[in-house]
Motif scaffolding. Structure first.
Motif, PDB file in Angstrom:
ATOM      1  N   GLU A  65      53.926  23.464  13.671  1.00 47.16           N
ATOM      2  CA  GLU A  65      53.078  24.339  14.488  1.00 47.16           C
ATOM      3  C   GLU A  65      53.598  24.433  15.923  1.00 47.16           C
ATOM      4  N   VAL A  66      54.047  23.318  16.472  1.00 44.49           N
ATOM      5  CA  VAL A  66      54.613  23.316  17.827  1.00 44.49           C
ATOM      6  C   VAL A  66      55.880  24.170  17.860  1.00 44.49           C
ATOM      7  N   ALA A  67      56.735  24.016  16.862  1.00 40.17           N
ATOM      8  CA  ALA A  67      57.970  24.808  16.796  1.00 40.17           C
ATOM      9  C   ALA A  67      57.645  26.296  16.751  1.00 40.17           C
ATOM     10  N   GLN A  68      56.630  26.664  15.985  1.00 36.82           N
ATOM     11  CA  GLN A  68      56.236  28.070  15.923  1.00 36.82           C
ATOM     12  C   GLN A  68      55.801  28.579  17.292  1.00 36.82           C
ATOM     13  N   GLN A  69      55.010  27.807  18.001  1.00 30.81           N
ATOM     14  CA  GLN A  69      54.543  28.215  19.322  1.00 30.81           C
ATOM     15  C   GLN A  69      55.696  28.370  20.314  1.00 30.81           C
ATOM     16  N   LEU A  70      56.727  27.542  20.139  1.00 35.43           N
ATOM     17  CA  LEU A  70      57.902  27.601  21.007  1.00 35.43           C
ATOM     18  C   LEU A  70      58.955  28.580  20.490  1.00 35.43           C
ATOM     19  N   GLU A  71      58.659  29.213  19.347  1.00 38.73           N
ATOM     20  CA  GLU A  71      59.564  30.161  18.701  1.00 38.73           C
ATOM     21  C   GLU A  71      60.910  29.526  18.357  1.00 38.73           C
ATOM     22  N   LEU A  72      60.835  28.313  17.793  1.00 33.51           N
ATOM     23  CA  LEU A  72      62.019  27.569  17.382  1.00 33.51           C
ATOM     24  C   LEU A  72      62.077  27.462  15.870  1.00 33.51           C
ATOM     25  N   ASP A  73      63.279  27.383  15.325  1.00 34.94           N
ATOM     26  CA  ASP A  73      63.438  27.049  13.915  1.00 34.94           C
ATOM     27  C   ASP A  73      63.025  25.587  13.746  1.00 34.94           C
ATOM     28  N   CYS A  74      62.571  25.247  12.550  1.00 37.37           N
ATOM     29  CA  CYS A  74      62.084  23.888  12.324  1.00 37.37           C
ATOM     30  C   CYS A  74      62.551  23.373  10.970  1.00 37.37           C
ATOM     31  N   ILE A  75      63.000  22.129  10.965  1.00 40.76           N
ATOM     32  CA  ILE A  75      63.311  21.397   9.737  1.00 40.76           C
ATOM     33  C   ILE A  75      62.391  20.190   9.715  1.00 40.76           C
ATOM     34  N   LEU A  76      61.700  20.006   8.603  1.00 41.86           N
ATOM     35  CA  LEU A  76      60.798  18.870   8.468  1.00 41.86           C
ATOM     36  C   LEU A  76      61.406  17.829   7.533  1.00 41.86           C
TER      37      LEU A  76
END
Length: 51
Positions: free
Chosen positions: A10-21
């Motif tokens: 969710e934080v990555a989305q707000q920062l408009e970043l790609d995310c790997i979990l």
């Protein structure tokens, strides 16, 4: 961004970043996959992902 919780996603989305979990924390792999993010089983696998 690399994280191990759906909140990290969710934080990555707000920062408009790609995310790997990484599914080696306290949240299940299924819960992480439900975000739609790329999910790997262990941090070591990051070395094998294309940039």
């Amino acid at each position: 961004m690399i994280g191990d919780t759906n909140h990290d996603f969710e934080v990555a989305q707000q920062l408009e970043l790609d995310c790997i979990l990484v599914a080696d924390g306290h949240q299940s792999k299924e819960r992480l996959e439900a975000t739609g993010a790329k999910v790997i089983d262990e941090l070591e696998l990051l070395k094998t992902l294309p940039l």
